[in-house]
Design a protein around this motif. Structure first.
Motif, PDB file in Angstrom:
ATOM      1  N   THR A   1       0.831  -1.207   0.000  1.00  0.00           N
ATOM      2  CA  THR A   1       0.000   0.000   0.000  1.00  0.00           C
ATOM      3  C   THR A   1       0.859   1.249   0.000  1.00  0.00           C
ATOM      4  OG1 THR A   1      -1.617  -1.241   1.305  1.00  0.00           O
ATOM      5  CG2 THR A   1      -1.944   1.127   1.150  1.00  0.00           C
ATOM      6  N   LEU A   2       1.912   1.254   0.816  1.00  0.00           N
ATOM      7  CA  LEU A   2       2.794   2.423   0.889  1.00  0.00           C
ATOM      8  C   LEU A   2       3.467   2.681  -0.450  1.00  0.00           C
ATOM      9  CD1 LEU A   2       4.172   4.582   2.725  1.00  0.00           C
ATOM     10  CD2 LEU A   2       6.014   2.916   3.051  1.00  0.00           C
ATOM     11  N   ARG A   3       3.959   1.636  -1.102  1.00  0.00           N
ATOM     12  CA  ARG A   3       4.645   1.823  -2.376  1.00  0.00           C
ATOM     13  C   ARG A   3       3.711   2.422  -3.425  1.00  0.00           C
ATOM     14  NH1 ARG A   3       9.517  -1.000  -3.234  1.00  0.00           N
ATOM     15  NH2 ARG A   3       9.431  -0.042  -5.292  1.00  0.00           N
ATOM     16  N   MET A   4       2.480   1.928  -3.474  1.00  0.00           N
ATOM     17  CA  MET A   4       1.525   2.410  -4.467  1.00  0.00           C
ATOM     18  C   MET A   4       1.080   3.844  -4.177  1.00  0.00           C
ATOM     19  SD  MET A   4       1.249  -0.058  -6.639  1.00  0.00           S
ATOM     20  CE  MET A   4       2.977  -0.380  -6.287  1.00  0.00           C
ATOM     21  N   VAL A   5       0.748   4.109  -2.919  1.00  0.00           N
ATOM     22  CA  VAL A   5       0.272   5.447  -2.547  1.00  0.00           C
ATOM     23  C   VAL A   5       1.409   6.463  -2.651  1.00  0.00           C
ATOM     24  CG1 VAL A   5      -0.676   6.843  -0.666  1.00  0.00           C
ATOM     25  CG2 VAL A   5      -1.555   4.541  -1.073  1.00  0.00           C
ATOM     26  N   LYS A   6       2.592   6.074  -2.230  1.00  0.00           N
ATOM     27  CA  LYS A   6       3.749   6.975  -2.315  1.00  0.00           C
ATOM     28  C   LYS A   6       4.042   7.338  -3.766  1.00  0.00           C
ATOM     29  CE  LYS A   6       8.715   7.114  -1.565  1.00  0.00           C
ATOM     30  NZ  LYS A   6       9.925   6.304  -1.302  1.00  0.00           N
ATOM     31  N   ALA A   7       3.941   6.371  -4.660  1.00  0.00           N
ATOM     32  CA  ALA A   7       4.158   6.654  -6.082  1.00  0.00           C
ATOM     33  C   ALA A   7       3.165   7.691  -6.585  1.00  0.00           C
ATOM     34  CB  ALA A   7       4.048   5.368  -6.885  1.00  0.00           C
ATOM     35  N   SER A   8       1.919   7.608  -6.126  1.00  0.00           N
ATOM     36  CA  SER A   8       0.907   8.597  -6.523  1.00  0.00           C
ATOM     37  C   SER A   8       1.253   9.971  -5.997  1.00  0.00           C
ATOM     38  CB  SER A   8      -0.468   8.165  -6.002  1.00  0.00           C
ATOM     39  OG  SER A   8      -0.849   6.923  -6.533  1.00  0.00           O
ATOM     40  N   PHE A   9       1.736  10.044  -4.755  1.00  0.00           N
ATOM     41  CA  PHE A   9       2.111  11.328  -4.162  1.00  0.00           C
ATOM     42  C   PHE A   9       3.251  11.988  -4.927  1.00  0.00           C
ATOM     43  CE2 PHE A   9      -0.280  10.785  -0.193  1.00  0.00           C
ATOM     44  CZ  PHE A   9      -0.560  12.117   0.104  1.00  0.00           C
ATOM     45  N   PHE A  10       4.263  11.187  -5.260  1.00  0.00           N
ATOM     46  CA  PHE A  10       5.438  11.769  -5.899  1.00  0.00           C
ATOM     47  C   PHE A  10       5.209  12.067  -7.383  1.00  0.00           C
ATOM     48  CE2 PHE A  10       7.389  10.491  -2.016  1.00  0.00           C
ATOM     49  CZ  PHE A  10       8.501  11.305  -1.872  1.00  0.00           C
ATOM     50  N   SER A  11       4.058  11.694  -7.910  1.00  0.00           N
ATOM     51  CA  SER A  11       3.715  12.072  -9.280  1.00  0.00           C
ATOM     52  C   SER A  11       2.923  13.377  -9.331  1.00  0.00           C
ATOM     53  CB  SER A  11       2.900  10.960  -9.943  1.00  0.00           C
ATOM     54  OG  SER A  11       1.650  10.801  -9.305  1.00  0.00           O
ATOM     55  N   LEU A  12       2.609  13.929  -8.136  1.00  0.00           N
ATOM     56  CA  LEU A  12       1.851  15.178  -8.069  1.00  0.00           C
ATOM     57  C   LEU A  12       2.724  16.366  -8.473  1.00  0.00           C
ATOM     58  CD1 LEU A  12      -0.028  14.687  -4.669  1.00  0.00           C
ATOM     59  CD2 LEU A  12      -1.052  14.636  -6.939  1.00  0.00           C
ATOM     60  N   ASP A  13       2.077  17.379  -9.020  1.00  0.00           N
ATOM     61  CA  ASP A  13       2.761  18.619  -9.364  1.00  0.00           C
ATOM     62  C   ASP A  13       2.860  19.483  -8.098  1.00  0.00           C
ATOM     63  OD1 ASP A  13       3.761  20.960 -10.373  1.00  0.00           O
ATOM     64  OD2 ASP A  13       2.204  21.232 -11.901  1.00  0.00           O
ATOM     65  N   ASN A  14       4.091  19.765  -7.655  1.00  0.00           N
ATOM     66  CA  ASN A  14       4.283  20.550  -6.431  1.00  0.00           C
ATOM     67  C   ASN A  14       3.715  21.961  -6.539  1.00  0.00           C
ATOM     68  OD1 ASN A  14       5.610  18.468  -5.066  1.00  0.00           O
ATOM     69  ND2 ASN A  14       7.600  19.032  -5.956  1.00  0.00           N
ATOM     70  N   ASN A  15       3.529  22.444  -7.761  1.00  0.00           N
ATOM     71  CA  ASN A  15       2.993  23.798  -7.926  1.00  0.00           C
ATOM     72  C   ASN A  15       1.554  23.906  -7.424  1.00  0.00           C
ATOM     73  OD1 ASN A  15       5.355  24.780  -9.113  1.00  0.00           O
ATOM     74  ND2 ASN A  15       4.739  24.051 -11.148  1.00  0.00           N
ATOM     75  N   LEU A  16       0.835  22.778  -7.444  1.00  0.00           N
ATOM     76  CA  LEU A  16      -0.537  22.800  -6.948  1.00  0.00           C
ATOM     77  C   LEU A  16      -0.580  23.148  -5.468  1.00  0.00           C
ATOM     78  CD1 LEU A  16      -1.925  19.569  -8.690  1.00  0.00           C
ATOM     79  CD2 LEU A  16      -2.459  21.943  -9.277  1.00  0.00           C
ATOM     80  N   GLU A  17       0.280  22.519  -4.688  1.00  0.00           N
ATOM     81  CA  GLU A  17       0.314  22.785  -3.254  1.00  0.00           C
ATOM     82  C   GLU A  17       0.821  24.197  -2.978  1.00  0.00           C
ATOM     83  OE1 GLU A  17       1.981  20.707   0.857  1.00  0.00           O
ATOM     84  OE2 GLU A  17       2.439  19.834  -1.108  1.00  0.00           O
ATOM     85  N   ASP A  18       1.808  24.626  -3.737  1.00  0.00           N
ATOM     86  CA  ASP A  18       2.328  25.980  -3.550  1.00  0.00           C
ATOM     87  C   ASP A  18       1.264  27.027  -3.864  1.00  0.00           C
ATOM     88  OD1 ASP A  18       4.759  24.932  -2.848  1.00  0.00           O
ATOM     89  OD2 ASP A  18       5.600  25.068  -4.881  1.00  0.00           O
TER      90      ASP A  18
END
Length: 569
Positions: free
Chosen positions: A453-470
């Motif tokens: 679960t961690l590997r799959m969810v972590k992969a989804s997180f690290f594919s996010l565009d950091n500009n969205l959070e900024d």
């Protein structure tokens, strides 16, 4: 500058975040690290002083040593038989031009929806002493031994056809990536169909086959359902022996030592696999690849032989599934006598499962465990992935490696660690005892599903565009609001897919469940296994067939929504 180096993003951690991170740290220490370390202590320091007494007891136990020998024999055998069958399946449906390949694929893929204790019990129902196929063989050959399906050969037979799931998934993908130009070049140089297969195709599959071989060895080493149901007294392996020893306080150290040997074997094999993959040269020399075209078998005799093998394997896979479905609609007498009569077909078994609470209870227990554990492990993985995505320092590295511990250890060792550690009050859990409670199995389900679960969810997180959070932060949004409204909707589809796969995996689990389940709340895996016992009544076997059919339907639906829809989009 120092703060920037340690934390890559985010605002200062607030009080609620500290509490959340503290809870994760407590969970990791309490359930992932301490129990596994405590196993060593219980083995070598059970009386407070260092001792090899447990090792001496193991070496002097004929049953324990025989179980170790049998497990390694089974593991080595599976490396050969499953690879032969698995490669044959993939070549039949993806490489050779075989008539009816789409139908054959459906049969070969049944192990994806029909596995574990459900599959083993199904094979015993079909080939056991009172099974339909055994009675058919006895009618055809009067001298046929109806007690033939037990021991080493029965376990090997079932596990050979049960463990090809990874081949039809991963090896199929590997063979589709073969460069067709390379095959055509070999053909133009006069290479025969089987020469090209041996010298061109199979070498390209080597890295995938090597990884699958290691997994097969580990599967055989830790096998539970098949040896327990079919092995009999003459073929006992490590895990069933661990289960036997763990039920007695006097032999619990032996159970822990056997589990430790299983864990060390797993670590050694995983290390070997990683080292071979690093040293191997598996790079394709082709720059522009063309799609592989299915190959015709030019030899008439060879073509007929391959078609016969293909449909023979199809029958082996499909017969247990068909008979389980058919007999689930018959009465108890037909099931106990393994006879089919259209006048005895009925829906009563299905009606009873959904109308009687006693019959439905195992389903309800398994559904609650699967749903609760799946949601809990996804929530834990989301929180941990958020931390790993937001911060980068030695503590987050420690957190990530700690959460991957269950991937390096067999579920048997994890179960024994929990039993040995929390059979007495411990300060870490408020001086309570977990053994004998419903929470023990729930926690174990969460623990073993964390790495995937961690590997799959972590992969989804690290594919996010950091500009969205900024951007959200610049607009004044708080971190939790940003996560809930901006980030979570993006990663939700993949997260739900992981949740569904975890739910599917837990629903009929037996290998872990048998160590930790509460006697008053028996999950499906336990009920299905108990129905294979000789003393099980016919009505119980009838309900078990219904359980198996519904589990197959649920598994098929989940796999379709996770993989089928994705492949069409």
């Amino acid at each position: 500058m120092k703060a920037t180096k340690i934390r890559t993003a985010g605002s200062p951690v607030n009080g609620s975040a500290f509490i959340l991170y503290g809870l994760i740290a407590w969970f990791v220490i309490t359930f992932l690290i301490y129990p596994n370390i405590n196993v060593y202590y219980e083995i070598f320091f059970s009386d407070g002083n260092f001792s090899f007494e447990a090792v001496n007891k193991l070496l002097s136990s004929d049953r324990a040593m025989r179980s170790l020998y049998n497990s390694f024999i089974l593991a080595i055998s599976l490396m050969v038989t499953v690879n032969i069958v698995g490669v044959a399946l993939v070549l039949i449906v993806d490489y050779f031009d075989i008539k009816g390949a789409k139908i054959l694929r459906l049969g070969y893929f049944t192990t994806l929806i029909y596995s574990g204790v459900v599959l083993v019990s199904g094979y015993k129902f079909v080939y056991g002493e009172s099974g339909y196929m055994t009675k058919l063989f006895a009618n055809l050959f009067p001298s046929f031994d109806t007690t033939w399906f037990h021991g080493y050969w029965a376990v090997l037979f079932v596990m050979t056809f049960a463990c090809t799931s990874n081949h039809v998934l991963f090896l199929s993908n590997a063979i589709r990536k073969i460069d067709f130009q390379t095959v055509e070049a070999a053909k133009n140089m006069g290479g025969s169909t089987f020469y090209i297969l041996w010298r061109v195709v199979l070498p390209v599959l080597k890295p995938t086959m090597f990884a699958l071989t290691i997994l097969l060895f580990l599967t055989g080493l830790a096998a539970t359902s098949a040896p327990l149901i079919l092995g009999g007294t003459e073929f006992q392996t490590i895990t069933p022996m661990i289960l036997t020893f763990s039920k007695s306080l006097a032999s619990r150290d032996l159970a822990a030592l056997l589990a430790l040997i299983l864990g060390l074997s797993t670590l050694v094999l995983l290390t070997i696999m990683i080292r071979f993959e690093k040293n191997g040269n598996f790079i394709s020399v082709s720059k522009v690849k063309s799609v592989l075209v299915k190959q015709k078998i030019n030899s008439k005799i060879g073509n007929i032989a391959v078609h016969l093998i293909a449909y023979f394997l199809f029958l082996i896979y499909i017969i247990p599934v068909l008979l389980i479905v058919i007999f689930s609609f018959t009465d108890a007498q037909s099931i106990s006598t393994a006879t089919l009569n259209i006048s005895r077909f009925t829906f009563d078994n299905y009606i009873q499962v959904f109308s009687s609470m006693a019959a439905f209870k195992p389903y309800l227990v398994s559904i609650l465990y699967a749903a609760g554990a799946s949601i809990a492990v996804v929530a834990l993985a989301l929180t941990a992935s958020r931390i790993l995505h937001k911060y980068k320092n030695k503590w987050t590295n420690f957190l990530e490696y700690s959460l991957l511990i269950p991937w390096m250890l067999p579920s048997t060792l994890i179960a024994i660690g929990l039993i040995v550690t929390y059979s007495t009050p411990k300060m870490l859990i408020g001086n309570t005892v977990l053994v004998g409670t419903v929470w023990m199995l729930f926690l174990a389900y969460v623990i073993i599903h964390i790495p995937f679960t961690l590997r799959m969810v972590k992969a989804s997180f690290f594919s996010l565009d950091n500009n969205l959070e900024d951007a959200a932060k610049n607009l004044g949004a708080k971190p939790f609001y940003t996560f809930r409204k901006v980030l979570l909707p993006i990663i939700l589809p993949s997260t739900l897919a992981v949740l569904a796969l975890n739910f599917n995996g837990i629903l009929a689990d037996y290998d872990l469940t048998v160590f930790l389940y509460h006697p008053l709340y028996q999950p499906l895996g336990i009920v299905i296994k108990n129905s294979t016992d000789a003393q099980a009544v016919a009505d119980t076997k009838a309900l078990t067939l219904v359980y198996s059919v519904i589990l197959m339907i649920i598994s098929a639906v989940i796999l379709y929504f996770v993989y089928g829809r994705k492949s069409k989009s």
